[in-house]
Design a protein around this motif. Structure first.
Motif, PDB file in Angstrom:
ATOM      1  N   UNK A   1       0.828  -1.204   0.000  1.00 62.76           N
ATOM      2  CA  UNK A   1       0.000   0.000   0.000  1.00 62.76           C
ATOM      3  C   UNK A   1       0.866   1.258   0.000  1.00 62.76           C
ATOM      4  N   UNK A   2       1.923   1.272   0.801  1.00 59.82           N
ATOM      5  CA  UNK A   2       2.807   2.438   0.838  1.00 59.82           C
ATOM      6  C   UNK A   2       3.527   2.635  -0.486  1.00 59.82           C
ATOM      7  N   UNK A   3       3.922   1.534  -1.132  1.00 62.53           N
ATOM      8  CA  UNK A   3       4.582   1.640  -2.440  1.00 62.53           C
ATOM      9  C   UNK A   3       3.634   2.213  -3.488  1.00 62.53           C
ATOM     10  N   UNK A   4       2.379   1.721  -3.499  1.00 61.07           N
ATOM     11  CA  UNK A   4       1.382   2.235  -4.448  1.00 61.07           C
ATOM     12  C   UNK A   4       1.071   3.696  -4.174  1.00 61.07           C
ATOM     13  N   UNK A   5       0.981   4.064  -2.905  1.00 58.84           N
ATOM     14  CA  UNK A   5       0.712   5.460  -2.547  1.00 58.84           C
ATOM     15  C   UNK A   5       1.856   6.373  -2.983  1.00 58.84           C
ATOM     16  N   UNK A   6       3.092   5.873  -2.869  1.00 62.31           N
ATOM     17  CA  UNK A   6       4.240   6.664  -3.299  1.00 62.31           C
ATOM     18  C   UNK A   6       4.217   6.888  -4.803  1.00 62.31           C
ATOM     19  N   UNK A   7       3.798   5.879  -5.571  1.00 61.29           N
ATOM     20  CA  UNK A   7       3.700   6.029  -7.023  1.00 61.29           C
ATOM     21  C   UNK A   7       2.649   7.077  -7.390  1.00 61.29           C
ATOM     22  N   UNK A   8       1.478   7.002  -6.739  1.00 58.93           N
ATOM     23  CA  UNK A   8       0.411   7.969  -7.018  1.00 58.93           C
ATOM     24  C   UNK A   8       0.843   9.378  -6.626  1.00 58.93           C
ATOM     25  N   UNK A   9       1.480   9.507  -5.465  1.00 58.42           N
ATOM     26  CA  UNK A   9       1.933  10.826  -5.018  1.00 58.42           C
ATOM     27  C   UNK A   9       2.994  11.391  -5.959  1.00 58.42           C
ATOM     28  N   UNK A  10       3.877  10.536  -6.464  1.00 54.57           N
ATOM     29  CA  UNK A  10       4.902  10.996  -7.412  1.00 54.57           C
ATOM     30  C   UNK A  10       4.274  11.459  -8.713  1.00 54.57           C
ATOM     31  N   UNK A  11       3.255  10.732  -9.175  1.00 52.20           N
ATOM     32  CA  UNK A  11       2.553  11.114 -10.399  1.00 52.20           C
ATOM     33  C   UNK A  11       1.871  12.467 -10.244  1.00 52.20           C
ATOM     34  N   UNK A  12       1.201  12.682  -9.119  1.00 48.49           N
ATOM     35  CA  UNK A  12       0.525  13.961  -8.885  1.00 48.49           C
ATOM     36  C   UNK A  12       1.530  15.095  -8.713  1.00 48.49           C
ATOM     37  N   UNK A  13       2.622  14.818  -8.002  1.00 44.48           N
ATOM     38  CA  UNK A  13       3.642  15.847  -7.813  1.00 44.48           C
ATOM     39  C   UNK A  13       4.294  16.229  -9.137  1.00 44.48           C
ATOM     40  N   UNK A  14       4.523  15.242 -10.005  1.00 46.81           N
ATOM     41  CA  UNK A  14       5.106  15.504 -11.323  1.00 46.81           C
ATOM     42  C   UNK A  14       4.223  16.441 -12.132  1.00 46.81           C
TER      43      UNK A  14
END
Length: 325
Positions: free
Chosen positions: A82-95
């Motif tokens: 879950x933390x790995x998936x959340x990090x991917x989503x957060x990176x996408x939004x931050x990008x």
């Protein structure tokens, strides 16, 4: 309109140019759009606020479930996934947020470069086209405010001031310890463009009453530092001419323009009238679509898109025949 900073919470609006008697205004004042662009650069656009609220809610729900499973089952695999998936989503939004805050809105630039060039000989009435070619002035041209570069079809001058205590009263709209837009002049006007594919020339209606999204990078001309805040005589005179304070402080002045003879790309709608080809503002909003190669969400564009192509083909400007003025 021009905008200059005052001690109030919002930029001061200076009187617009007076129209010459018997003549229509031909300059398109984009200063309002530039100010709105600066203000929106601190938002999370193109990410809708509702989507952010939903994602944050889902994150806390998922985190609670993951911790519950960890406590009951003593298995951290679900929590780590879950933390790995959340990090991917957060990176996408931050990008996407970072690219939106970029000076020229990266999504617009990628959209302009990926849009295929059109051929004016084959394009239909009402078609959305992208024309790349040499720009030439019509009956009116622009001059940059600071460097006085003449024969331009687009001109932009931006003055930034570094906000810190002791310079101006602190208020909610002007942040300390960062660069704030203090003054803006941005104009465009009607011009001609010669299609590099067909050699056909068209009129680009970028003058008064038209929305234009300029993707032109301003060059930094002046940047005072903490060690040397002294303003040059030319800058001091320019500030006084604009009714701005000429006191020594941290300033950054940028100017960008498109001069006659430059190769530009324009996206707009083709309109034909009495054998005259015109590129006009599309009647509907254009969407860039999802740019998956760049991992960028779609962004809406209202108006013409003006930019500089990646490659600049050569074309003899002397071969372009100007209509009689």
């Amino acid at each position: 309109m021009h905008f200059g900073v005052s001690t109030s919470s919002t930029p001061r609006c200076l009187p617009p140019f007076e129209e010459t008697k018997g003549k229509k205004r031909v300059m398109n004042d984009l200063s309002n759009a530039a100010v709105r662009e600066q203000q929106s650069s601190y938002s999370c656009k193109p990410i809708p606020s509702l989507a952010l609220y939903i994602l944050v809610t889902l994150f806390f729900i998922g985190l609670s479930v993951s911790i519950f499973i960890l406590v009951v089952v003593h298995n951290a695999a679900f929590l780590l996934s879950f933390l790995f998936l959340s990090a991917l989503v957060a990176s996408f939004l931050a990008w996407n947020a970072v690219n939106w805050r970029h000076h020229n809105k990266a999504a617009f630039g990628f959209f302009l470069n990926s849009f295929p060039d059109s051929d004016l000989r084959l394009a239909r009435q009402g078609q959305l086209v992208k024309i790349t070619g040499v720009a030439s002035c019509g009956s009116h041209s622009l001059e940059t405010s600071y460097e006085r570069v003449a024969r331009c079809i687009y001109a932009s001058t931006l003055l930034y001031e570094y906000g810190q205590f002791g310079l101006k009263p602190v208020n909610v709209n002007r942040s300390c310890f960062q660069w704030n837009l203090a003054y803006c002049e941005r104009f465009s006007t009607d011009f001609y463009i010669t299609d590099q594919k067909s050699g056909v020339r068209a009129v680009v209606k970028a003058g008064s009453g038209c929305e234009v999204m300029p993707l032109i990078i301003e060059s930094e001309l002046v940047n005072t530092t903490k060690q040397c805040r002294t303003l040059s005589p030319h800058l001091s005179n320019w500030l006084r001419d604009k009714n701005l304070s000429a006191e020594a402080r941290l300033l950054r002045l940028e100017e960008g323009y498109v001069q006659e003879g430059s190769t530009v790309s324009i996206i707009g709608m083709l309109h034909k009238s009495n054998d005259i080809l015109m590129i006009v503002q599309p009647p509907e909003i254009i969407s860039t679509g999802c740019l998956w190669r760049r991992l960028l969400l779609p962004v809406d564009v209202d108006g013409l898109i003006l930019g500089i192509p990646d490659t600049k083909p050569t074309l003899d400007l002397n071969s372009i025949q100007h209509p009689e003025q």
